[in-house]
Design an enzyme around this catalytic site. Structure first.
Site, PDB file in Angstrom:
ATOM      1  N   GLY A  78     -37.729  69.014 -23.813  1.00  0.00           N
ATOM      2  CA  GLY A  78     -39.391  69.157 -23.242  1.00  0.00           C
ATOM      3  C   GLY A  78     -40.275  70.026 -24.283  1.00  0.00           C
ATOM      4  N   CYS A  79     -39.722  69.833 -25.332  1.00  0.00           N
ATOM      5  CA  CYS A  79     -40.518  70.524 -25.646  1.00  0.00           C
ATOM      6  C   CYS A  79     -42.428  69.092 -27.011  1.00  0.00           C
ATOM      7  CB  CYS A  79     -39.929  71.019 -27.274  1.00  0.00           C
ATOM      8  SG  CYS A  79     -40.745  71.893 -28.705  1.00  0.00           S
TER       9      CYS A  79
END
Length: 209
Positions: A78-79
Protein backbone atom coordinates in the site's frame (compact mmCIF):
# COMPACT_ATOMS: atom_id res chain seq x y z
CA UNK A 1 78.66 -11.26 50.71
CA UNK A 2 76.98 -13.71 48.32
CA UNK A 3 76.40 -12.47 44.75
CA UNK A 4 72.83 -11.76 43.73
CA UNK A 5 71.16 -14.47 41.69
CA UNK A 6 70.75 -13.53 38.00
CA UNK A 7 67.25 -15.03 38.05
CA UNK A 8 64.27 -13.48 39.82
CA UNK A 9 63.17 -15.28 42.89
CA UNK A 10 59.88 -17.17 42.61
CA UNK A 11 57.06 -15.44 44.36
CA UNK A 12 55.25 -17.87 46.58
CA UNK A 13 52.91 -15.52 48.43
CA UNK A 14 49.16 -16.43 48.37
CA UNK A 15 48.26 -13.06 46.82
CA UNK A 16 50.67 -13.61 43.93
CA UNK A 17 49.25 -17.08 43.26
CA UNK A 18 45.69 -15.74 43.26
CA UNK A 19 46.71 -12.98 40.85
CA UNK A 20 48.36 -15.48 38.48
CA UNK A 21 45.28 -17.72 38.49
CA UNK A 22 42.99 -14.74 37.85
CA UNK A 23 45.25 -13.44 35.05
CA UNK A 24 45.27 -16.89 33.39
CA UNK A 25 41.48 -17.08 33.53
CA UNK A 26 41.09 -13.62 31.97
CA UNK A 27 43.59 -14.50 29.23
CA UNK A 28 41.80 -17.76 28.39
CA UNK A 29 38.41 -16.01 28.35
CA UNK A 30 39.77 -13.37 25.98
CA UNK A 31 41.15 -15.99 23.60
CA UNK A 32 37.84 -17.86 23.59
CA UNK A 33 35.94 -14.64 22.83
CA UNK A 34 38.22 -13.86 19.88
CA UNK A 35 37.79 -17.38 18.49
CA UNK A 36 34.03 -17.16 18.91
CA UNK A 37 33.88 -13.84 17.07
CA UNK A 38 35.94 -15.27 14.22
CA UNK A 39 33.60 -18.25 14.01
CA UNK A 40 30.50 -16.08 13.94
CA UNK A 41 31.96 -13.83 11.27
CA UNK A 42 32.83 -16.83 9.13
CA UNK A 43 29.33 -18.26 9.57
CA UNK A 44 27.63 -14.99 8.63
CA UNK A 45 30.20 -13.83 6.14
CA UNK A 46 27.83 -13.47 3.20
CA UNK A 47 24.14 -13.01 2.42
CA UNK A 48 23.70 -16.58 1.20
CA UNK A 49 24.83 -18.06 4.52
CA UNK A 50 21.53 -17.09 6.21
CA UNK A 51 18.14 -18.75 6.45
CA UNK A 52 14.78 -16.97 6.08
CA UNK A 53 11.10 -17.93 6.04
CA UNK A 54 8.88 -18.00 2.98
CA UNK A 55 5.27 -16.79 2.75
CA UNK A 56 4.03 -20.26 3.73
CA UNK A 57 6.14 -20.37 6.89
CA UNK A 58 8.78 -22.74 5.57
CA UNK A 59 12.48 -22.26 6.27
CA UNK A 60 14.50 -21.36 3.18
CA UNK A 61 18.30 -21.53 3.05
CA UNK A 62 19.49 -18.59 0.98
CA UNK A 63 22.39 -20.78 -0.12
CA UNK A 64 20.04 -22.06 -2.85
CA UNK A 65 20.64 -18.72 -4.61
CA UNK A 66 24.43 -18.88 -4.38
CA UNK A 67 25.95 -18.53 -7.82
CA UNK A 68 23.24 -16.11 -8.95
CA UNK A 69 22.91 -12.35 -8.79
CA UNK A 70 20.06 -11.32 -6.47
CA UNK A 71 18.18 -8.05 -6.12
CA UNK A 72 16.90 -7.94 -2.53
CA UNK A 73 13.97 -5.58 -1.93
CA UNK A 74 11.80 -4.59 1.04
CA UNK A 75 8.33 -4.46 -0.53
CA UNK A 76 4.96 -3.06 0.55
CA UNK A 77 1.46 -3.40 -0.90
CA UNK A 78 0.00 0.00 0.00
CA UNK A 79 2.78 2.42 -0.87
CA UNK A 80 2.83 5.13 -3.58
CA UNK A 81 5.87 3.30 -5.01
CA UNK A 82 4.17 -0.12 -5.10
CA UNK A 83 2.88 -0.36 -8.66
CA UNK A 84 5.90 1.12 -10.44
CA UNK A 85 8.36 -0.92 -8.42
CA UNK A 86 6.57 -4.27 -8.61
CA UNK A 87 6.23 -3.91 -12.38
CA UNK A 88 9.88 -2.96 -12.88
CA UNK A 89 11.05 -5.75 -10.57
CA UNK A 90 9.06 -8.33 -12.52
CA UNK A 91 10.42 -6.88 -15.75
CA UNK A 92 14.00 -7.33 -14.52
CA UNK A 93 13.27 -10.84 -13.28
CA UNK A 94 11.71 -11.82 -16.60
CA UNK A 95 14.60 -10.37 -18.59
CA UNK A 96 17.55 -11.77 -16.61
CA UNK A 97 16.13 -14.65 -14.53
CA UNK A 98 15.72 -17.20 -13.31
CA UNK A 99 18.92 -19.12 -14.12
CA UNK A 100 21.41 -16.34 -13.39
CA UNK A 101 19.36 -13.69 -11.57
CA UNK A 102 16.45 -13.43 -9.18
CA UNK A 103 14.51 -10.80 -7.26
CA UNK A 104 14.03 -11.62 -3.57
CA UNK A 105 11.10 -9.70 -2.05
CA UNK A 106 10.76 -9.20 1.71
CA UNK A 107 7.52 -7.52 2.85
CA UNK A 108 7.96 -5.01 5.67
CA UNK A 109 5.43 -2.91 7.59
CA UNK A 110 7.88 -0.51 9.24
CA UNK A 111 7.50 2.34 6.75
CA UNK A 112 4.15 4.11 6.95
CA UNK A 113 2.49 0.83 8.00
CA UNK A 114 1.95 0.19 4.30
CA UNK A 115 2.18 -3.61 4.51
CA UNK A 116 -0.45 -4.60 7.12
CA UNK A 117 -1.69 -7.81 5.44
CA UNK A 118 -0.87 -11.43 6.18
CA UNK A 119 1.86 -13.29 4.31
CA UNK A 120 -0.77 -15.14 2.29
CA UNK A 121 -2.54 -11.89 1.34
CA UNK A 122 0.72 -10.16 0.38
CA UNK A 123 1.90 -12.98 -1.87
CA UNK A 124 -1.53 -13.34 -3.50
CA UNK A 125 -1.73 -9.59 -4.20
CA UNK A 126 1.72 -9.52 -5.80
CA UNK A 127 0.88 -12.43 -8.10
CA UNK A 128 -2.65 -11.27 -8.93
CA UNK A 129 -1.94 -7.57 -9.54
CA UNK A 130 1.58 -7.67 -10.95
CA UNK A 131 2.11 -11.25 -12.10
CA UNK A 132 5.27 -11.68 -10.07
CA UNK A 133 7.19 -14.91 -10.57
CA UNK A 134 9.99 -14.14 -8.10
CA UNK A 135 9.98 -15.29 -4.45
CA UNK A 136 7.98 -13.27 -1.90
CA UNK A 137 9.08 -14.19 1.61
CA UNK A 138 7.37 -13.75 4.98
CA UNK A 139 6.96 -10.29 6.45
CA UNK A 140 10.02 -9.16 8.40
CA UNK A 141 11.48 -6.24 10.30
CA UNK A 142 14.54 -4.59 8.82
CA UNK A 143 15.09 -1.86 11.41
CA UNK A 144 15.91 -2.05 15.09
CA UNK A 145 16.97 -4.88 17.37
CA UNK A 146 14.47 -7.32 15.82
CA UNK A 147 15.79 -6.86 12.29
CA UNK A 148 16.06 -10.01 10.19
CA UNK A 149 19.73 -11.14 10.38
CA UNK A 150 20.00 -11.56 6.60
CA UNK A 151 18.80 -7.99 6.12
CA UNK A 152 21.06 -6.72 8.87
CA UNK A 153 23.96 -8.15 6.87
CA UNK A 154 22.93 -6.02 3.86
CA UNK A 155 22.70 -2.89 5.99
CA UNK A 156 26.01 -3.53 7.75
CA UNK A 157 27.74 -4.22 4.43
CA UNK A 158 26.67 -0.94 2.84
CA UNK A 159 26.31 1.23 5.96
CA UNK A 160 23.01 2.29 4.36
CA UNK A 161 19.79 1.56 6.23
CA UNK A 162 16.56 1.63 4.19
CA UNK A 163 14.58 4.81 4.79
CA UNK A 164 11.43 3.69 2.97
CA UNK A 165 9.85 0.82 1.04
CA UNK A 166 11.49 -0.65 -2.08
CA UNK A 167 15.11 -0.05 -1.11
CA UNK A 168 17.15 -2.39 -3.32
CA UNK A 169 20.44 -4.22 -2.72
CA UNK A 170 22.24 -6.06 -5.52
CA UNK A 171 24.05 -9.16 -4.24
CA UNK A 172 26.70 -10.92 -6.30
CA UNK A 173 27.03 -14.72 -6.75
CA UNK A 174 29.30 -14.94 -3.68
CA UNK A 175 26.74 -13.23 -1.44
CA UNK A 176 28.38 -9.81 -1.20
CA UNK A 177 26.54 -6.52 -1.77
CA UNK A 178 27.81 -4.64 -4.80
CA UNK A 179 25.33 -1.74 -5.04
CA UNK A 180 22.07 -0.32 -3.66
CA UNK A 181 19.27 1.88 -5.00
CA UNK A 182 16.60 4.07 -3.45
CA UNK A 183 12.86 3.61 -4.14
CA UNK A 184 12.61 6.41 -6.71
CA UNK A 185 15.42 5.07 -8.91
CA UNK A 186 14.06 3.40 -12.04
CA UNK A 187 14.66 -0.04 -13.49
CA UNK A 188 16.69 1.65 -16.22
CA UNK A 189 19.28 2.70 -13.66
CA UNK A 190 19.44 -0.84 -12.25
CA UNK A 191 19.48 -2.80 -15.52
CA UNK A 192 23.14 -2.10 -16.52
CA UNK A 193 24.47 -3.34 -13.18
CA UNK A 194 22.34 -6.49 -13.28
CA UNK A 195 23.30 -7.14 -16.91
CA UNK A 196 26.99 -6.79 -16.08
CA UNK A 197 26.79 -9.30 -13.23
CA UNK A 198 24.80 -11.76 -15.32
CA UNK A 199 27.37 -11.54 -18.13
CA UNK A 200 30.15 -12.29 -15.65
CA UNK A 201 28.25 -15.32 -14.36
CA UNK A 202 27.67 -16.69 -17.87
CA UNK A 203 31.31 -16.16 -18.87
CA UNK A 204 32.57 -17.91 -15.74
CA UNK A 205 30.30 -20.89 -16.38
CA UNK A 206 31.65 -21.15 -19.93
CA UNK A 207 35.23 -20.99 -18.67
CA UNK A 208 34.53 -23.75 -16.15
CA UNK A 209 33.22 -26.13 -18.84
Amino acid sequence: MEPLSPYPLKCSSPKAKVFLVFFSMVLCTGILCVLQLKFLRAKGGDFYSYEVTDAKGRTVALSKYRGKASLVVNVASGCPHTEANYRSLQELHREFGPSHFTVLAFPCNQFGESEPGTNKEIEAMAKRNYGVTFPVFSKIKILGSEAEPAYRFLVDSTKKEPRWNFWKYLVDPQGQVVKYWRPDETAESIRPEVASLVRQIIMKKKEDL
